[in-house]
Design a protein around this motif. Sequence first.
Motif, mmCIF file in Angstrom:
data_model
loop_
_atom_site.group_PDB
_atom_site.id
_atom_site.type_symbol
_atom_site.label_atom_id
_atom_site.label_comp_id
_atom_site.label_asym_id
_atom_site.label_seq_id
_atom_site.Cartn_x
_atom_site.Cartn_y
_atom_site.Cartn_z
ATOM 1 N N LYS A 177 0.762 -1.007 0.050
ATOM 2 C CA LYS A 177 -0.190 0.046 -0.041
ATOM 3 C C LYS A 177 0.921 1.523 -0.102
ATOM 4 O O LYS A 177 0.430 2.389 -0.454
ATOM 5 N N ALA A 178 2.134 0.952 0.503
ATOM 6 C CA ALA A 178 2.972 2.251 0.561
ATOM 7 C C ALA A 178 3.768 2.439 -0.643
ATOM 8 O O ALA A 178 4.888 3.211 -0.541
ATOM 9 N N THR A 179 3.508 1.873 -1.591
ATOM 10 C CA THR A 179 4.585 1.932 -2.769
ATOM 11 C C THR A 179 4.782 3.265 -3.383
ATOM 12 O O THR A 179 5.509 3.491 -4.258
ATOM 13 N N LEU A 180 3.681 4.145 -2.987
ATOM 14 C CA LEU A 180 3.800 5.649 -3.803
ATOM 15 C C LEU A 180 3.597 5.559 -5.413
ATOM 16 O O LEU A 180 3.502 6.704 -5.796
ATOM 17 N N LYS A 181 3.471 4.468 -6.055
ATOM 18 C CA LYS A 181 3.449 4.541 -7.635
ATOM 19 C C LYS A 181 2.313 5.412 -7.910
ATOM 20 O O LYS A 181 2.467 6.130 -8.824
ATOM 21 N N ASN A 182 1.019 4.978 -7.229
ATOM 22 C CA ASN A 182 -0.290 5.690 -7.697
ATOM 23 C C ASN A 182 -0.019 7.492 -7.846
ATOM 24 O O ASN A 182 -0.413 8.309 -8.595
ATOM 25 N N ILE A 183 0.798 8.030 -6.765
ATOM 26 C CA ILE A 183 0.922 9.345 -6.364
ATOM 27 C C ILE A 183 2.070 9.778 -7.414
ATOM 28 O O ILE A 183 1.948 10.937 -8.140
ATOM 29 N N LEU A 184 3.216 9.205 -7.607
ATOM 30 C CA LEU A 184 4.443 9.595 -8.427
ATOM 31 C C LEU A 184 4.124 9.719 -9.856
ATOM 32 O O LEU A 184 4.549 10.629 -10.198
ATOM 33 N N GLN A 185 3.241 8.816 -10.171
ATOM 34 C CA GLN A 185 2.843 8.914 -11.707
ATOM 35 C C GLN A 185 2.259 10.096 -12.174
ATOM 36 O O GLN A 185 2.334 10.599 -13.300
ATOM 37 N N LYS A 186 1.367 10.744 -11.103
ATOM 38 C CA LYS A 186 0.913 12.108 -11.358
ATOM 39 C C LYS A 186 1.654 13.114 -10.814
ATOM 40 O O LYS A 186 1.417 14.413 -11.227
ATOM 41 N N CYS A 187 2.583 12.924 -10.011
ATOM 42 C CA CYS A 187 3.236 14.341 -9.259
ATOM 43 C C CYS A 187 3.975 14.749 -9.972
ATOM 44 O O CYS A 187 5.229 14.353 -10.351
ATOM 45 N N THR A 188 3.950 16.287 -10.394
ATOM 46 C CA THR A 188 4.943 17.179 -10.984
ATOM 47 C C THR A 188 5.622 18.250 -10.096
ATOM 48 O O THR A 188 5.910 19.241 -10.401
ATOM 49 N N TYR A 189 5.114 18.083 -8.610
ATOM 50 C CA TYR A 189 5.550 19.084 -7.784
ATOM 51 C C TYR A 189 6.981 18.661 -7.344
ATOM 52 O O TYR A 189 7.111 17.563 -6.407
ATOM 53 N N LEU A 190 7.831 19.164 -8.019
ATOM 54 C CA LEU A 190 9.250 18.645 -7.936
ATOM 55 C C LEU A 190 10.013 18.715 -6.413
ATOM 56 O O LEU A 190 10.699 17.763 -6.183
ATOM 57 N N PRO A 191 9.857 19.759 -5.831
ATOM 58 C CA PRO A 191 10.314 19.908 -4.389
ATOM 59 C C PRO A 191 10.182 18.552 -3.502
ATOM 60 O O PRO A 191 10.978 18.397 -2.742
ATOM 61 N N ALA A 192 8.966 18.042 -3.665
ATOM 62 C CA ALA A 192 8.566 16.893 -2.797
ATOM 63 C C ALA A 192 9.230 15.874 -3.286
ATOM 64 O O ALA A 192 9.262 14.859 -2.388
ATOM 65 N N LEU A 193 9.476 15.663 -4.519
ATOM 66 C CA LEU A 193 10.202 14.600 -5.262
ATOM 67 C C LEU A 193 11.677 14.356 -4.927
ATOM 68 O O LEU A 193 12.097 13.340 -4.703
ATOM 69 N N GLU A 194 12.298 15.669 -4.855
ATOM 70 C CA GLU A 194 13.839 15.571 -4.787
ATOM 71 C C GLU A 194 14.202 14.793 -3.663
ATOM 72 O O GLU A 194 15.132 14.175 -4.101
ATOM 73 N N PRO A 195 13.923 14.990 -2.450
ATOM 74 C CA PRO A 195 14.279 14.163 -1.359
ATOM 75 C C PRO A 195 14.274 12.720 -1.477
ATOM 76 O O PRO A 195 15.264 12.064 -1.137
ATOM 77 N N LEU A 196 13.233 12.144 -2.318
ATOM 78 C CA LEU A 196 13.176 10.790 -2.737
ATOM 79 C C LEU A 196 14.429 10.271 -3.309
ATOM 80 O O LEU A 196 14.415 9.006 -3.619
ATOM 81 N N LEU A 197 14.872 11.271 -4.450
ATOM 82 C CA LEU A 197 16.156 10.605 -5.172
ATOM 83 C C LEU A 197 17.162 9.837 -4.621
ATOM 84 O O LEU A 197 17.652 8.966 -4.975
ATOM 85 N N HIS A 198 17.290 10.281 -3.049
ATOM 86 C CA HIS A 198 18.359 9.823 -2.547
ATOM 87 C C HIS A 198 18.185 8.489 -1.657
ATOM 88 O O HIS A 198 19.005 7.803 -1.559
ATOM 89 N N ASP A 199 16.884 8.183 -1.479
ATOM 90 C CA ASP A 199 16.767 7.137 -0.630
ATOM 91 C C ASP A 199 15.848 6.033 -1.465
ATOM 92 O O ASP A 199 15.933 4.689 -1.049
#
Length: 447
Positions: free
Chosen positions: A360-382
């Motif tokens: 349930k926590a895979t994030l895929k649903n949200i990520l495929q639509k998310c264009t708000y980059l400041p929230a995505l950037e921290p995830l690049l590292h982990d």
Amino acid sequence: SGVMALLRPLLLDVVPTIQQTAALALGRLANYNDDLAEAVVKGDILPQLVCSLSEQNRFYKKAAAFVLRAVGKHSPQLALAIVQCGALETLVICLEDFDPGVKEAAAWALGYIARHNSELSQAVVDAGAVPLLVLCIQEPEIALKRIAASTLSDISKHSPELAQTVVDAGAIAHLAQMILNPDAKLKRQVLSALSQIAKHSVDLAELVVEAEIFPVVLTCLKDSDEYVKKNGATLIREIAKHTPELSQLIVNAGGVAAIIDCIGSCRGAVRLPGIMMLGYVAAHSENLSMAVIISKGIPPLCACLIEENEDHIKAAAAWALGQIGRHTPEHARAVAVANVLPTLLSMYMDTRSSEDLQVKATLKNILQKCTYLPALEPLLHDAPPNILKHIVGQFSKVLPHDSKARRLFVTTGGLKKVQEIKAEPGSLLQEYINAINNCYPEEIVRY
């Protein structure tokens, strides 16, 4: 010590109080565990009880019905033994008894038989119990109302057909009138029965709604009794899950806001049906999901992720957030701005998380639509590779068209991080990385 054999003849004693006390003793033994209940069946005591149920006085009837209930509660096999010795017909006759205590004891025994499975429940229906139980919920005694509502709930839960027999007997209108009853235990049973009817199909849910339970049922979400809150939220969830129209009706009645308040004000399992209800509403359509966002539904769901210890409650909250964020970039942004993506990612990667929570926590649903980059950037590292590809994919879509975002991506170290990703040549991830690199002059990429 052979006590069953000693008690059995006492059931036929000439002194009525001895009969009753013997029945009570058997009932208490049978109630204790399934081995003793089995001994009552093997001791051939049931036929005797059923026989005397029809002819003895009210005290004995109550005691005999108590034994049947105590035997029937343990397992479908033991409940079947009661059905096979012809007890149902006699119990149904007791539902018409003059004494409310006898009715109550009979309704209780029938409920304990019906709760096991649909076959046993059908046997209770075939014996003619349902119309009489609907009469019992109209009696003045609160204890009788409670147990009759509970038994109707146990009959309805197994299948749409069984729920339909309860509806056909006119139960919904009487149950709906009792939602405002001051007795908390009665409200619990009434809400439970309506939930068990509404859960099966759109038609049944619509019949429950037509009994004008909105907005009355929303008061239950503020009740001081935790189970009333939980069962009220469950009823609303079972209606919302069926169709966008039913969900819209709940939104219009103020149901989403009321559920959000309820989740915010309680802890633990009471939250679960409310969390799922928000997920179902949001899943139906963009507009309904937006209604959850506008009612400020995201912060309490994020709070559930952080505050709750049980994985299944966290999983429900993660699922609901996914349903809210999966529609459009605007929806995804609303979830991302709540700073919940890193929390979900860490739950997904935590080896102690249950399998369900990880799914349930895979994030895929949200990520495929998310264009708000400041929230995505921290995830690049982990993020692990299977999630990284979705994150990098979003950057590859947004950066070519947004010069401000391109500059920021360099200064925050995002571009550097992308160069460090080891991607399989020819993979989707590699294509995304190439697309990002193509947005920049070659010397910056090399640097």
